[in-house]
Design a protein around this motif. Structure first.
Motif, PDB file in Angstrom:
ATOM      1  N   ARG A  64      -0.233 -13.755  -8.101  1.00 39.64           N
ATOM      2  CA  ARG A  64       0.541 -12.596  -7.650  1.00 39.64           C
ATOM      3  C   ARG A  64      -0.417 -11.663  -6.921  1.00 39.64           C
ATOM      4  O   ARG A  64      -1.382 -11.165  -7.487  1.00 39.64           O
ATOM      5  N   ASN A  65      -0.119 -11.447  -5.656  1.00 36.77           N
ATOM      6  CA  ASN A  65      -0.981 -10.645  -4.793  1.00 36.77           C
ATOM      7  C   ASN A  65      -0.336  -9.300  -4.501  1.00 36.77           C
ATOM      8  O   ASN A  65       0.881  -9.197  -4.408  1.00 36.77           O
ATOM      9  N   GLU A  66      -1.204  -8.294  -4.334  1.00 40.90           N
ATOM     10  CA  GLU A  66      -0.743  -6.955  -3.984  1.00 40.90           C
ATOM     11  C   GLU A  66      -1.697  -6.371  -2.954  1.00 40.90           C
ATOM     12  O   GLU A  66      -2.907  -6.349  -3.167  1.00 40.90           O
ATOM     13  N   LYS A  70       2.660  -4.146  -0.556  1.00 41.77           N
ATOM     14  CA  LYS A  70       3.468  -5.361  -0.641  1.00 41.77           C
ATOM     15  C   LYS A  70       3.012  -6.203  -1.829  1.00 41.77           C
ATOM     16  O   LYS A  70       1.850  -6.196  -2.205  1.00 41.77           O
ATOM     17  N   TRP A  72       3.448 -10.268  -3.279  1.00 43.25           N
ATOM     18  CA  TRP A  72       3.925 -11.616  -3.002  1.00 43.25           C
ATOM     19  C   TRP A  72       3.199 -12.615  -3.893  1.00 43.25           C
ATOM     20  O   TRP A  72       2.142 -12.334  -4.420  1.00 43.25           O
ATOM     21  N   GLU A  73       3.830 -13.754  -4.084  1.00 39.81           N
ATOM     22  CA  GLU A  73       3.242 -14.804  -4.901  1.00 39.81           C
ATOM     23  C   GLU A  73       2.957 -16.025  -4.049  1.00 39.81           C
ATOM     24  O   GLU A  73       3.679 -16.294  -3.081  1.00 39.81           O
ATOM     25  N   THR A  74       1.904 -16.735  -4.429  1.00 38.35           N
ATOM     26  CA  THR A  74       1.558 -17.988  -3.771  1.00 38.35           C
ATOM     27  C   THR A  74       1.344 -19.055  -4.831  1.00 38.35           C
ATOM     28  O   THR A  74       1.033 -18.743  -5.980  1.00 38.35           O
ATOM     29  N   LYS A 136      -1.065 -10.682  11.421  1.00 38.98           N
ATOM     30  CA  LYS A 136      -1.019 -10.947   9.973  1.00 38.98           C
ATOM     31  C   LYS A 136      -2.258 -11.716   9.521  1.00 38.98           C
ATOM     32  O   LYS A 136      -2.820 -11.431   8.455  1.00 38.98           O
TER      33      LYS A 136
END
Length: 169
Positions: A64-66, A70, A72-74, A136
């Motif tokens: 889980r990234n922040e 934002k 998002w999960e990878t 990005k």
């Protein structure tokens, strides 16, 4: 083809740090992906995806990234798990390779963290981000360039504190 596809070396980086601990002591920390949030400035949490329970080739984990407001999960696939020398994974299975190499040194261990967008990653990111792909990817590159040294410093602090506590007990 865009600049990012022609110059993918621009999207790779590695740095090293000396840690006053054995390679096994460092390995025992960096392969505990559940602790990633303790040292990563972007990946705030990680956990093994069942049936995986630890660092072995073929195991998947979720991160889980922040960043920049934002979340998002990878999903990542472990591609190297050579205890206590190398631990590496591929984000989204083939898009970005992250890893740690551990080498014995005079005063402990040299820990190297590396990051590289893989050739297969560029079309994947183009599909995800469309016309914004270059911007990005630059944001992610900049995060890796600043995040790797921060991660290494944090891991050094964690491992050396644990090593010191073991010596004192």
């Amino acid at each position: 083809m865009t600049q990012i596809a022609r110059d993918h070396v621009y999207y790779s980086h590695s740095e090293s740090i000396q840690i006053d601990a054995t390679p096994q002591q460092v390995w025992d920390v960096v392969t505990r992906i559940e602790r990633t949030g303790e040292w990563s400035p972007v990946c705030r949490a990680a956990w093994w995806k069942e049936p995986a329970t630890g660092p072995e080739v073929g195991a998947w984990f979720i991160g889980r990234n922040e960043a920049d407001g934002k979340v998002w999960e990878t999903e990542s696939l472990v591609v190297v798990a050579e205890e206590p020398a190398e631990f590496a994974w591929m984000v989204m299975g083939n898009a970005v390779r992250w890893g740690f190499t551990l080498a014995p040194a005079k005063s402990g261990t040299t820990l190297t963290e590396s990051w590289a967008v893989q050739p297969e990653g560029f079309p994947t990111f183009r599909e995800i981000f469309g016309d914004e792909v270059e911007a990005k990817l630059e944001v992610r590159r900049d995060a890796a360039l600043s995040g790797i040294p921060a991660t290494l410093r944090a891991i050094k602090q964690i491992v050396e504190a644990q090593s010191s506590a073991l010596i004192e007990s």
